[in-house]
Design a protein around this motif. Structure first.
Motif, PDB file in Angstrom:
ATOM      1  N   PRO A  33      43.621  52.985  38.671  1.00  0.00           N
ATOM      2  CA  PRO A  33      42.603  53.115  37.617  1.00  0.00           C
ATOM      3  C   PRO A  33      43.156  52.874  36.214  1.00  0.00           C
ATOM      4  N   ILE A  34      44.390  53.310  35.965  1.00  0.00           N
ATOM      5  CA  ILE A  34      45.005  53.097  34.655  1.00  0.00           C
ATOM      6  C   ILE A  34      45.305  51.620  34.463  1.00  0.00           C
ATOM      7  N   ARG A  35      45.794  50.963  35.538  1.00  0.00           N
ATOM      8  CA  ARG A  35      46.057  49.525  35.458  1.00  0.00           C
ATOM      9  C   ARG A  35      44.780  48.759  35.129  1.00  0.00           C
ATOM     10  N   GLN A  36      43.702  49.105  35.809  1.00  0.00           N
ATOM     11  CA  GLN A  36      42.422  48.424  35.581  1.00  0.00           C
ATOM     12  C   GLN A  36      41.931  48.649  34.152  1.00  0.00           C
ATOM     13  N   LYS A  37      42.099  49.862  33.655  1.00  0.00           N
ATOM     14  CA  LYS A  37      41.666  50.186  32.285  1.00  0.00           C
ATOM     15  C   LYS A  37      42.463  49.369  31.263  1.00  0.00           C
ATOM     16  N   LEU A  38      43.790  49.314  31.445  1.00  0.00           N
ATOM     17  CA  LEU A  38      44.633  48.554  30.525  1.00  0.00           C
ATOM     18  C   LEU A  38      44.361  47.053  30.617  1.00  0.00           C
ATOM     19  N   ASP A  39      44.173  46.556  31.837  1.00  0.00           N
ATOM     20  CA  ASP A  39      43.892  45.124  32.013  1.00  0.00           C
ATOM     21  C   ASP A  39      42.523  44.745  31.462  1.00  0.00           C
ATOM     22  N   GLY A  40      41.585  45.676  31.488  1.00  0.00           N
ATOM     23  CA  GLY A  40      40.241  45.389  31.017  1.00  0.00           C
ATOM     24  C   GLY A  40      40.029  45.614  29.529  1.00  0.00           C
ATOM     25  N   MET A  41      41.036  46.160  28.841  1.00  0.00           N
ATOM     26  CA  MET A  41      40.902  46.420  27.409  1.00  0.00           C
ATOM     27  C   MET A  41      40.800  45.130  26.621  1.00  0.00           C
ATOM     28  N   GLN A  88      51.049  45.612  32.615  1.00  0.00           N
ATOM     29  CA  GLN A  88      49.821  45.878  31.873  1.00  0.00           C
ATOM     30  C   GLN A  88      50.100  46.016  30.379  1.00  0.00           C
TER      31      GLN A  88
END
Length: 112
Positions: A33-41, A88
């Motif tokens: 979830p943290i990876r997805q959040k950072l990649d989606g920023m 990320q």
């Protein structure tokens, strides 16, 4: 299993080859979830882009050559690659620098 000098080496199942550490099917990856959040920023703010570019270093600050009397004794490798979120953070810094160049027209040489 890997064979070297006729002796087999069995790698533990916990070691993932490079690039396989955060596949969609990996259920034990609690950082996903943290990876997805950072990649989606998305960077859409000049101050935030500058902050990220200053906060995340261009090179690993722990990598060093130990030199004594002009001779290299040893090399300390970049420890940043041990960070599970390294890719990320590098991507986030890259997006911030791209925003500063493309949208703001700034010179980013001071961040490199």
């Amino acid at each position: 299993m890997i064979t070297t000098n006729s002796q087999p080496i069995i790698l533990p199942t916990l070691i993932n080859p490079m690039g396989e550490s955060h596949q969609a099917g990996n259920k034990s990856d609690f950082l996903q979830p943290i990876r997805q959040k950072l990649d989606g920023m998305e960077i859409q703010n000049r101050k935030l882009a500058k902050f990220i570019a200053k906060l995340i270093p261009a090179q690993c600050p722990f990598e060093r050559d130990i030199i004594v009397f002009g001779r290299k004794i040893c090399h300390i490798p970049p420890m940043c690659k041990l960070n599970p979120l390294y890719d990320q953070f590098v991507g986030l810094r890259f997006r911030a620098l791209c925003y500063l160049v493309d949208q703001c027209g700034e010179d980013i040489q001071s961040y490199c």
